[in-house]
Motif scaffolding. Structure first.
Motif, PDB file in Angstrom:
ATOM      1  N   ASP A  91      42.985  27.305  37.938  1.00 23.52           N
ATOM      2  CA  ASP A  91      43.346  28.764  37.198  1.00 23.52           C
ATOM      3  C   ASP A  91      44.070  29.547  38.321  1.00 23.52           C
ATOM      4  OD1 ASP A  91      41.318  29.361  39.121  1.00 23.52           O
ATOM      5  OD2 ASP A  91      39.935  30.284  37.699  1.00 23.52           O
ATOM      6  N   SER A  92      44.337  30.553  37.989  1.00 28.16           N
ATOM      7  CA  SER A  92      45.231  31.484  38.941  1.00 28.16           C
ATOM      8  C   SER A  92      45.046  33.072  38.415  1.00 28.16           C
ATOM      9  CB  SER A  92      46.715  31.173  39.076  1.00 28.16           C
ATOM     10  OG  SER A  92      47.596  31.456  37.744  1.00 28.16           O
ATOM     11  N   ILE A  93      45.740  33.787  38.946  1.00 22.54           N
ATOM     12  CA  ILE A  93      45.835  35.224  38.485  1.00 22.54           C
ATOM     13  C   ILE A  93      46.672  35.272  36.975  1.00 22.54           C
ATOM     14  CG2 ILE A  93      45.643  36.384  40.801  1.00 22.54           C
ATOM     15  CD1 ILE A  93      48.631  37.005  40.727  1.00 22.54           C
ATOM     16  N   PHE A  94      47.337  34.182  36.714  1.00 21.85           N
ATOM     17  CA  PHE A  94      48.075  34.211  35.428  1.00 21.85           C
ATOM     18  C   PHE A  94      47.431  33.166  34.587  1.00 21.85           C
ATOM     19  CE2 PHE A  94      51.207  34.828  38.897  1.00 21.85           C
ATOM     20  CZ  PHE A  94      51.650  35.976  38.367  1.00 21.85           C
ATOM     21  N   GLU A  95      47.351  33.727  33.262  1.00 20.09           N
ATOM     22  CA  GLU A  95      46.828  32.748  32.136  1.00 20.09           C
ATOM     23  C   GLU A  95      47.433  31.411  32.103  1.00 20.09           C
ATOM     24  OE1 GLU A  95      44.024  32.504  29.179  1.00 20.09           O
ATOM     25  OE2 GLU A  95      44.440  34.515  30.556  1.00 20.09           O
ATOM     26  N   ASP A  96      46.657  30.393  31.867  1.00 23.97           N
ATOM     27  CA  ASP A  96      46.804  28.888  31.843  1.00 23.97           C
ATOM     28  C   ASP A  96      47.810  28.493  33.013  1.00 23.97           C
ATOM     29  OD1 ASP A  96      45.354  28.901  29.385  1.00 23.97           O
ATOM     30  OD2 ASP A  96      46.975  29.823  28.164  1.00 23.97           O
ATOM     31  N   ILE A  97      47.703  28.871  33.971  1.00 19.60           N
ATOM     32  CA  ILE A  97      48.692  28.417  35.329  1.00 19.60           C
ATOM     33  C   ILE A  97      47.754  28.020  36.356  1.00 19.60           C
ATOM     34  CG2 ILE A  97      50.235  28.707  36.796  1.00 19.60           C
ATOM     35  CD1 ILE A  97      52.048  30.544  34.882  1.00 19.60           C
ATOM     36  N   SER A  98      47.835  26.788  36.737  1.00 16.14           N
ATOM     37  CA  SER A  98      47.058  26.400  38.121  1.00 16.14           C
ATOM     38  C   SER A  98      47.648  26.672  39.339  1.00 16.14           C
ATOM     39  CB  SER A  98      46.847  24.891  37.877  1.00 16.14           C
ATOM     40  OG  SER A  98      48.041  24.167  38.143  1.00 16.14           O
ATOM     41  N   THR A  99      46.962  27.046  40.261  1.00 16.31           N
ATOM     42  CA  THR A  99      47.376  27.212  41.758  1.00 16.31           C
ATOM     43  C   THR A  99      47.350  26.045  42.672  1.00 16.31           C
ATOM     44  OG1 THR A  99      46.372  29.314  41.239  1.00 16.31           O
ATOM     45  CG2 THR A  99      47.362  28.979  43.404  1.00 16.31           C
ATOM     46  N   HIS A 100      48.283  25.847  43.574  1.00 21.05           N
ATOM     47  CA  HIS A 100      48.206  24.946  44.638  1.00 21.05           C
ATOM     48  C   HIS A 100      48.717  25.553  46.009  1.00 21.05           C
ATOM     49  CE1 HIS A 100      50.155  20.954  46.367  1.00 21.05           C
ATOM     50  NE2 HIS A 100      49.220  21.345  47.220  1.00 21.05           N
ATOM     51  N   TYR A 101      47.559  25.682  46.720  1.00 22.17           N
ATOM     52  CA  TYR A 101      47.880  26.127  48.293  1.00 22.17           C
ATOM     53  C   TYR A 101      47.886  25.122  49.213  1.00 22.17           C
ATOM     54  CZ  TYR A 101      46.453  30.697  46.222  1.00 22.17           C
ATOM     55  OH  TYR A 101      46.121  31.983  45.600  1.00 22.17           O
ATOM     56  N   VAL A 102      48.984  25.440  50.061  1.00 21.68           N
ATOM     57  CA  VAL A 102      49.017  24.706  51.327  1.00 21.68           C
ATOM     58  C   VAL A 102      48.330  25.642  52.278  1.00 21.68           C
ATOM     59  CG1 VAL A 102      50.556  23.366  53.019  1.00 21.68           C
ATOM     60  CG2 VAL A 102      50.810  23.160  50.728  1.00 21.68           C
ATOM     61  N   ASN A 103      47.193  25.398  52.798  1.00 22.00           N
ATOM     62  CA  ASN A 103      46.482  26.353  53.392  1.00 22.00           C
ATOM     63  C   ASN A 103      46.373  26.095  54.947  1.00 22.00           C
ATOM     64  OD1 ASN A 103      43.527  27.546  54.528  1.00 22.00           O
ATOM     65  ND2 ASN A 103      44.647  28.958  52.798  1.00 22.00           N
ATOM     66  N   HIS A 104      46.674  27.093  55.665  1.00 19.30           N
ATOM     67  CA  HIS A 104      46.406  27.041  57.257  1.00 19.30           C
ATOM     68  C   HIS A 104      45.233  27.785  57.467  1.00 19.30           C
ATOM     69  CE1 HIS A 104      50.828  26.157  56.319  1.00 19.30           C
ATOM     70  NE2 HIS A 104      50.854  25.370  57.176  1.00 19.30           N
TER      71      HIS A 104
END
Length: 155
Positions: A91-104
């Motif tokens: 999920d994400s803050i948007f309906e029906d959209i996933s989230t992918h982070y490259v996190n440091h």
């Protein structure tokens, strides 16, 4: 100078590209500060403070902004780099959209306990020992990744 992305453009970015982000793993007296997320992704889980890196914003400036916005402090030290991690959310803050982070991930060791922590991103803050957070179902699995490998742990 960093910019905010208008909502519709940001929605497109979240849908089609990974986001570059920073997490501040904040520690005071061998306890880790985690807050209960009030937004998606990771809604309802205890998580570190953090955020995305904005266009034309250096990592150093992003760390300062995140420390001010999410911890209520002026960053006076250089956080210790832990490593790069990938975070995938359905999920994400948007309906029906996933989230992918490259996190440091960065370790931020404090010399005093924080008071009056901003609550825009987290509703409840709690100090966890590493053992407590590793055993808690309320702590998100991506937070636990910071402590799984010996070379990532504090000495």
């Amino acid at each position: 100078m960093s910019k905010f992305i208008p909502t519709e453009q940001f929605k497109t970015v979240v849908e089609y590209a990974p986001l570059i982000s920073i997490d501040l793993v904040t520690i005071y007296q061998d306890k880790v500060l985690l807050g209960k997320r009030v937004n998606k992704p990771a809604f309802g889980f205890y998580f570190t403070t953090g955020g995305i890196v904005r266009k034309n914003e250096s990592f150093k400036d992003a760390q300062k902004r995140i420390a001010k916005d999410e911890l209520g402090i002026e960053l006076t030290q250089k956080p210790k780099f832990i490593g790069v991690f990938e975070h995938f959310y359905y999920d994400s803050i948007f309906e029906d959209i996933s989230t992918h982070y490259v996190n440091h991930g960065y370790l931020l060791e404090l010399d005093k306990e924080l008071k009056n922590i901003p609550q825009e991103q987290h509703s409840i803050y709690k100090w966890f020992t590493i053992k407590e957070l590793m055993n808690s179902n309320e702590v998100h699995k991506y937070v636990k990744d910071y402590f799984k490998f010996k070379h990532n742990r504090r000495k």
